[in-house]
Scaffold this active site. Structure first.
Site, PDB file in Angstrom:
ATOM      1  N   GLU A 329       0.815  -1.226   0.000  1.00 55.90           N
ATOM      2  CA  GLU A 329       0.000   0.000   0.000  1.00 55.90           C
ATOM      3  C   GLU A 329       0.842   1.267   0.000  1.00 55.90           C
ATOM      4  OE1 GLU A 329      -0.521  -2.657   1.837  1.00 55.90           O
ATOM      5  OE2 GLU A 329      -2.634  -2.983   2.317  1.00 55.90           O
ATOM      6  N   LYS A 438       0.156 -10.878  24.033  1.00 50.89           N
ATOM      7  CA  LYS A 438      -0.223 -10.188  25.270  1.00 50.89           C
ATOM      8  C   LYS A 438      -0.265 -11.201  26.401  1.00 50.89           C
ATOM      9  CE  LYS A 438      -2.708  -6.245  26.691  1.00 50.89           C
ATOM     10  NZ  LYS A 438      -3.696  -5.233  26.390  1.00 50.89           N
TER      11      LYS A 438
HETATM   12  P1  AMP Z   1       3.580  -6.512   2.029  1.00 56.51           P
HETATM   13  O1  AMP Z   1       2.522  -5.552   1.694  1.00 56.51           O
HETATM   14  O2  AMP Z   1       3.232  -7.926   1.681  1.00 56.51           O
HETATM   15  O3  AMP Z   1       4.890  -6.107   1.465  1.00 56.51           O
HETATM   16  O4  AMP Z   1       3.754  -6.535   3.604  1.00 56.51           O
HETATM   17  C1  AMP Z   1       3.953  -5.345   4.331  1.00 56.51           C
HETATM   18  C2  AMP Z   1       4.249  -5.675   5.758  1.00 56.51           C
HETATM   19  O5  AMP Z   1       5.526  -6.296   5.870  1.00 56.51           O
HETATM   20  C3  AMP Z   1       4.348  -4.465   6.647  1.00 56.51           C
HETATM   21  O6  AMP Z   1       3.089  -3.987   7.057  1.00 56.51           O
HETATM   22  C4  AMP Z   1       5.173  -5.005   7.804  1.00 56.51           C
HETATM   23  O7  AMP Z   1       4.371  -5.741   8.710  1.00 56.51           O
HETATM   24  C5  AMP Z   1       6.115  -5.957   7.123  1.00 56.51           C
HETATM   25  N1  AMP Z   1       7.404  -5.267   6.894  1.00 56.51           N
HETATM   26  C6  AMP Z   1       7.853  -4.692   5.773  1.00 56.51           C
HETATM   27  N2  AMP Z   1       9.095  -4.194   5.937  1.00 56.51           N
HETATM   28  C7  AMP Z   1       9.438  -4.459   7.219  1.00 56.51           C
HETATM   29  C8  AMP Z   1      10.585  -4.184   8.024  1.00 56.51           C
HETATM   30  N3  AMP Z   1      11.646  -3.573   7.533  1.00 56.51           N
HETATM   31  N4  AMP Z   1      10.560  -4.565   9.321  1.00 56.51           N
HETATM   32  C9  AMP Z   1       9.496  -5.207   9.839  1.00 56.51           C
HETATM   33  N5  AMP Z   1       8.390  -5.507   9.136  1.00 56.51           N
HETATM   34  C10 AMP Z   1       8.354  -5.136   7.843  1.00 56.51           C
END
Ligand code: AMP
Length: 536
Positions: A329, A438
């Site tokens: 997004e 939690k």
């Molecule tokens: P996607 O849309 O499939 O790329 O997933 C996005 C999600 O990946 C984000 O909302 C995060 O939860 C996780 N994410 C992406 N980059 C990171 C990062 N550098 N550290 C931790 N979580 C990440």
């Protein structure tokens, strides 16, 4: 009073035109799906993108029509990025690792009129073809010599389509807010949702991501994006490369440690990028084979949190580490983490502490964290809340929904990530909202726990999930994939953790598995682990 500057629309075609004009001789190297290495230049890519635009017109594809790709990172996929969007149609990059029912769902939901398929994925599409409602043309992304026998009706050959056109084509000019691309979220719960990028958002994202404080690449670099072009626009690298003129080295279908190492070393790759699991595979291969990539100066990681041991392993080899955060997004880059002059006095260990954070928002993006009632929380490095984001390359609604419907009353996009923001504006993701544990009314961060576990020398990958508990509400369960050739025991993991984390953080159970399940984008699939071990 308005400014009196040219109202030039921000169009994706302008990027490849720029690359072909000023970096015309710069190479794009591909390990093809057919096997051999293919090389050509931005000038060639530009001409062929125009031939593709002409071919699309011949296929009766027009402004606003969706054209899907099911493809690896290759030069042909790059041509589709430019040819489809450049002529005013919309490229829908499909993740081939989606469940077949979701594959059908996204192709129908996006109303794709044409489908461009790599050889690898022809059987995948053959299996679901009867369920596709809008696809008029199936194009196999290969040459005549490699055209497979297929049941896909009227299957066309990509190279034949291009060969029939002369490339004498002018990119049309139109409103920069026109849709340019669609990418669906991974859809871990329910159906995937379509994010629709505009020309304006993609070009602005490319500018933002190309800043030296974001992805610092110059025309002297050679970048190998492991991050797929079917997911989150490969971090916008296909656009950024044209903007900045660095060499692109595209790995095609071979993403194993040995395949990547061989290609990177042969092509003098200086920067690579992907999710942490890909980099773990690389490092494992380097350790086992005693090889490496001497030219590599920086590894960039995003999509999931890197562990300290991953960063340190690159540093030990003299390779800088850059970490970014983003989502489908958010186009996808929202933040990147680089050290600043203020960090100069820090010890090496403290520097790694900083680099593990998700970093500062790219200029143009704003972040805030809010509590459960939507009230903003301070950037004090302590208060934890849900991360919200705003900016010109952030989604405001999903495909088919009302504009603005994905935002809260104040126009912020809720990310579903839990975070703290430090006083210097640096973001630190603490967990996915649904992954936090939690226990007895207090939060345990699965990311923090995983980070400590992976410092154990015999641990390859670790994942922590919550399991219901009668007394404490939830308790952590740890799933561990031991490093190859080791004889890790549960007791040794627990012993290792003791003293490094609070006693009440210690997992109630440790499960050793041969392989932790990875999802469609190479990230650990916690939903699968919850199904198997979560008992909820
Ligand atoms: P996607 O849309 O499939 O790329 O997933 C996005 C999600 O990946 C984000 O909302 C995060 O939860 C996780 N994410 C992406 N980059 C990171 C990062 N550098 N550290 C931790 N979580 C990440």
């Amino acid at each position: 009073m308005y400014g009196l500057m040219m109202d030039t629309p921000l169009l994706i075609s302008s990027l490849i035109e720029h690359a072909s004009t000023v970096f015309g001789g710069t190479e794009i190297v591909t390990r093809t799906v057919e096997g051999p290495i293919h090389r050509y230049t931005w000038t060639d890519a530009h001409l062929r993108s125009k031939q593709l635009a002409q071919a699309l017109q011949t296929l009766d594809i027009h402004d606003g029509d969706a054209v899907a790709t099911v493809a690896w990172n290759t030069h042909r996929h790059l041509e589709l990025y430019y040819g489809v969007s450049g002529m005013g149609a919309v490229i829908h990059t499909v993740n081939p690792r989606l469940h077949p029912s979701q594959l059908v769902y996204v192709l129908n939901h996006a109303k794709d009129r044409a489908l461009f398929i790599d050889l690898t994925f022809v059987p995948l599409l053959e299996a679901v073809q009867d369920h596709l409602q809008t696809v008029k043309h199936f194009v196999v992304m290969t040459d005549a010599a490699h055209m497979p026998k297929t049941t896909l009706p009227g299957a066309l050959c990509y190279e034949d389509l291009l060969a029939a056109e002369d490339g004498a084509y002018e990119w049309p000019t139109f409103d920069e807010n026109t849709a340019a691309g669609i990418c669906y979220t991974s859809g871990t719960t329910g159906n995937p949702k379509g994010v629709v990028y505009s020309h304006r958002s993609s070009v602005l994202h490319a500018y933002g991501a190309s800043l030296p404080s974001a992805l610092p690449l110059s025309p002297g670099d050679a970048m190998l994006p492991v991050v797929p072009m079917f997911h989150v626009n490969a971090w916008g690298i296909p656009y950024g490369a044209a903007m900045c003129g660095y060499r692109l080295v595209l790995p095609g279908p071979r993403l194993d440690g040995a395949g990547l190492t061989e290609l990177m070393a042969a092509e003098g790759v200086t920067v690579c990028c992907g999710v942490p699991t890909v980099h773990l595979g690389l490092l494992d291969h380097w350790r086992e084979s005693g090889t490496g990539v001497p030219s590599l100066r920086m590894a960039t990681v995003g999509g999931a949190a890197p562990t300290r041991s991953l960063i340190e392993a690159f540093h030990a080899r003299g390779i800088a580490f850059l970490h970014g955060w983003g989502m489908t997004e958010t186009s996808p880059i929202g933040t990147t983490c680089t050290l600043s002059a203020l960090d100069e006095g820090l010890t090496d260990e403290q520097k790694v502490d900083v680099l593990m954070r998700q970093g500062r928002p790219l200029c143009g993006v704003r972040l805030r964290i809010v509590d459960a009632f939507g009230e903003p929380l301070p950037n004090d490095g302590e208060a934890m809340g849900e991360l919200q984001i705003q900016g010109p390359w952030i989604c405001s609604a999903y495909l088919g929904d009302e504009p603005g419907s994905a935002l809260d009353d104040e126009g912020w996009f809720p990310t579903g990530d839990m975070a703290v923001i430090h006083p210097d504006g640096i973001l630190q993701i603490t967990d996915r909202k649904k992954d936090l544990i939690k226990s007895g009314g207090e939060w345990i961060s699965s990311l923090d726990l995983e980070d400590v576990v992976t410092r154990h020398p015999e641990v390859s990958v670790a994942a922590v999930i919550a399991v219901p508990h009668e007394k404490w509400g939830e308790r952590p369960l740890l799933v561990v994939q031991p490093a190859q050739g080791t004889s890790l025991s549960r007791e040794s993991v627990l012993e290792f953790l003791e003293g490094q984390v609070a006693k009440w953080w210690l997992p109630d159970e440790v499960v050793l598995v041969d392989a932790i399940p990875l999802g469609a984008t190479g990230k650990v699939q916690k939903s699968k682990l919850r199904e198997t071990y979560g008992r909820a």
